[in-house]
Structures are given as C-alpha cells and as structure tokens.
Design a protein around this motif. Structure first.
Motif, PDB file in Angstrom:
ATOM      1  N   ALA A 253      67.789  -9.385 -52.203  1.00  0.00           N
ATOM      2  CA  ALA A 253      66.213  -9.579 -52.637  1.00  0.00           C
ATOM      3  C   ALA A 253      65.777 -10.788 -52.434  1.00  0.00           C
ATOM      4  N   ASP A 254      66.542 -11.592 -51.424  1.00  0.00           N
ATOM      5  CA  ASP A 254      65.974 -12.972 -51.162  1.00  0.00           C
ATOM      6  C   ASP A 254      64.837 -12.769 -50.215  1.00  0.00           C
ATOM      7  N   ASP A 278      62.304  -8.371 -57.275  1.00  0.00           N
ATOM      8  CA  ASP A 278      61.068  -8.947 -56.804  1.00  0.00           C
ATOM      9  C   ASP A 278      61.416 -10.508 -56.644  1.00  0.00           C
ATOM     10  N   ARG A 279      62.628 -10.779 -56.545  1.00  0.00           N
ATOM     11  CA  ARG A 279      63.092 -12.200 -56.449  1.00  0.00           C
ATOM     12  C   ARG A 279      64.505 -12.171 -55.928  1.00  0.00           C
ATOM     13  N   GLN A 280      65.191 -13.411 -55.436  1.00  0.00           N
ATOM     14  CA  GLN A 280      66.580 -13.298 -55.353  1.00  0.00           C
ATOM     15  C   GLN A 280      67.529 -13.263 -56.670  1.00  0.00           C
ATOM     16  N   ALA A 281      68.409 -12.545 -56.380  1.00  0.00           N
ATOM     17  CA  ALA A 281      69.298 -12.399 -57.481  1.00  0.00           C
ATOM     18  C   ALA A 281      70.308 -13.535 -57.792  1.00  0.00           C
ATOM     19  N   ALA A 306      67.447 -10.251 -67.882  1.00  0.00           N
ATOM     20  CA  ALA A 306      67.511  -8.854 -67.915  1.00  0.00           C
ATOM     21  C   ALA A 306      67.349  -8.196 -66.712  1.00  0.00           C
ATOM     22  N   ASP A 307      66.318  -8.814 -65.976  1.00  0.00           N
ATOM     23  CA  ASP A 307      66.131  -8.088 -64.646  1.00  0.00           C
ATOM     24  C   ASP A 307      67.322  -8.127 -63.610  1.00  0.00           C
ATOM     25  N   MET A 308      68.072  -9.318 -63.666  1.00  0.00           N
ATOM     26  CA  MET A 308      69.397  -9.328 -62.686  1.00  0.00           C
ATOM     27  C   MET A 308      70.353  -8.552 -63.188  1.00  0.00           C
TER      28      MET A 308
END
Length: 325
Positions: A253-254, A278-281, A306-308
C-alpha cells in the motif's frame, strides 16, 4: 548564552551546497531557520561569511552560532499524544500514521511539534528556540516510536548517537513478494530521484550511504506477501521504502513506491483491507538509545496499530485454517 557548533566537510564526500549539508547535519533546524541564520551572518565558512548556495568541495571548516533561545513562533496545540517515556531531558512518543512531524508549507498546524509545544512545559531551548528538538523523523504515514529532546545537551548527545549509527531502530512491514532468503542487508546509497523530485532513489548521483538489514518473520506464499522486520543503520529519507522497492519487494500500500501492486492481490478481502489501509504498511516498533544524562540504555516499543494489525490477523487466521485442513 550563544552556542557555536563546528563541522568539517569531509574530503571523501561529493561536492554539496552548504544549506543542504547543514540541513542534514542539523535536523532540528528547519530550512527557513537555517536560511535566517545564514542571512544574519551566523554561519561562516573558513571564518568568512557565506551564502546558502556556497559549494562545499572538501576540507571546509563550518561554524554556526546559535543565539540565546527565544519563544518559538510555532503554535502550540492541544493534540492528544501517546507518551511512552518522559523525563526532564526527552520525551518518547508513539506517533500515529497521518501526523506530520514538523511544520512545513501546507502543514503549519496539527504536527507533532505543535503537540509537543503544548505538552512539554519544561523546554530549555533547542537551536535558538524554546521548542522540542527533533533528532529524527518518521514519514507522515509511518506510525511508531519517536524521540524528541527538551534540552540542547540531550539533543546534541542523541544527534551524535544517530550520526554514529548506534541507535537501535526496529521496524515491521508487510511487503509484496517472497524475499530471496530469510535475512539480508541492503547497502545502497540513497539520494533525491533524478527526475521525480518528491521521490528518493538508489540511482541518485549524489546519494548518501544507506544500510538496511532485513529479516523475514512470516511468509504468506499464496498471496505473495511477507512480514518483515527491518533494522536501520542509517536514516535516510524514505530509506526502508526505497530499499525494499529497489529489491522489487515494495511495502504493501505504499502510494509512492508501490505502484499498483495492490491490484495484483487475488484475495478480494485481502485487497479490500490493503486498500482501506490508505498508507504504507510500515511501523516503527522499537527505538533504543543511551540516555544522554544517566548513561543507561533505554528502549521503548509500540504495538502494530489496528489498521495494519487487521491485515496481519487476517493472513494469520487464513494460513492457520489452511494448515489445519
């Protein structure tokens, strides 16, 4: 009391503009602050006043005189912070993804510095201003552990540790593909991309040494993803993201270095989770250093947000179920 810092531009380095060298040598100072100090004659090159555009070729002696700290013009804001450790010298926080570290054009408010100015009531001055000292940065959309200093003494001590590559920095990332072995090292210089100025690249003519060590923690073979731990020796802009992309294993997701790799994920639920990230992991999970006053080793860690973590949990459950069949 004014404070003078001195540097020698190493003869082994590629020629470089003075202002760019100082931006690297003094990360606690913004470019506008450096420009003001140069314009005020507080920066000398071989004992002579100099312009920001002066070219350093090797062997030059640079001195910068930092004035008595004055109140900062940056706005203090009551922004919630997760504090992992704090004393009179420094503060360690868990930076959330989406937070910019330092005010800049387009991000004058809502930054980590704005939040620290409100939270820290015991600042003694960094680089000529009563403000927290930023000795390193995390990208806006990278989460995790960061340290900021409250005194010039602590700032100089920690800055030297970063310069000596003695800081213990551990990250975790989800990356595309299956890496060629269980662990390895990338040792490739990083500099500004030759044509895309907002990107960094290993193909830059003026790249600086950058070393990233990596270790595979988990492989998700069917989905062509890997969970990786990374340890930094150096701290160049976008270093982990650039090195992994150069290996053809960009961070999941980068938005800058990952291309459209999310579209290659065949599992629709996994693709949905990766898109919603919606962002890099990428997460800075641990930061360790020698305390500038006590001399003791101190480290702080942060759980994957939590998102990752939701993506990791989905993959772990998926592969655990498959192995049980």
């Amino acid at each position: 009391m004014e404070h003078v810092q001195r540097f020698t531009f190493d003869r082994s380095r590629m020629p470089e503009r003075l202002d760019r060298f100082l931006a690297e040598a003094l990360p606690e100072l913004s470019r506008s602050q450096l420009k003001r100090l140069i314009d005020e004659g507080r920066v000398t090159l071989n004992n002579a006043a100099v312009k920001a555009s002066a070219k350093l070729k090797g062997g030059e002696e640079i001195a910068i005189t930092l004035p008595e700290p004055v109140p900062t013009e940056t706005l203090s804001q009551d922004i919630p912070l997760t504090v992992l450790y704090e004393d009179s010298q420094l503060i360690v926080i868990d930076k959330p993804a989406g937070m910019v570290v330092h005010p800049a054009p387009g991000h004058s408010q809502g930054t980590l510095v704005n939040a620290l100015l409100y939270h820290c009531q015991d600042l003694s001055g960094i680089g000529g201003e009563l403000r927290p000292g930023i000795v390193h940065r995390l990208d806006k959309d990278t989460s995790g552990v960061m340290v900021a200093t409250k005194t010039d003494e602590a700032h100089q001590h920690l800055a030297q540790q970063f310069k000596d590559h003695s800081i213990n920095r551990r990250y975790v990332a989800l990356v595309h593909g299956l890496l060629p072995s269980t662990k390895g090292t990338v040792d490739k210089p990083i500099g500004r991309h030759p044509t895309q100025r907002k990107k960094m690249s290993t193909g830059s003519r003026n790249g600086r040494q950058a070393v990233t060590h990596w270790k595979v923690l988990q492989v998700y073979e069917e989905d062509r993803l890997s969970l990786v731990e990374l340890r930094l020796e150096t701290g160049r802009t976008h270093q982990i993201r650039v090195h992994l992309a150069d290996m053809l294993h960009p961070v999941l997701a980068d938005p800058v270095y990952g291309g459209n790799r999310i579209k290659t994920l065949k599992d629709p639920e996994l693709r949905r989770l990766a898109t919603s990230l919606d962002r890099q992991a990428l997460h800075a999970r641990l930061l360790g250093f020698i305390h500038p006053v006590s001399g003791e080793y101190l480290d702080s860690s942060s759980a994957v947000p939590a998102d990752m973590q939701s993506i990791i949990d989905y993959l772990q459950n998926k592969y655990s179920a498959a192995s049980a069949v």
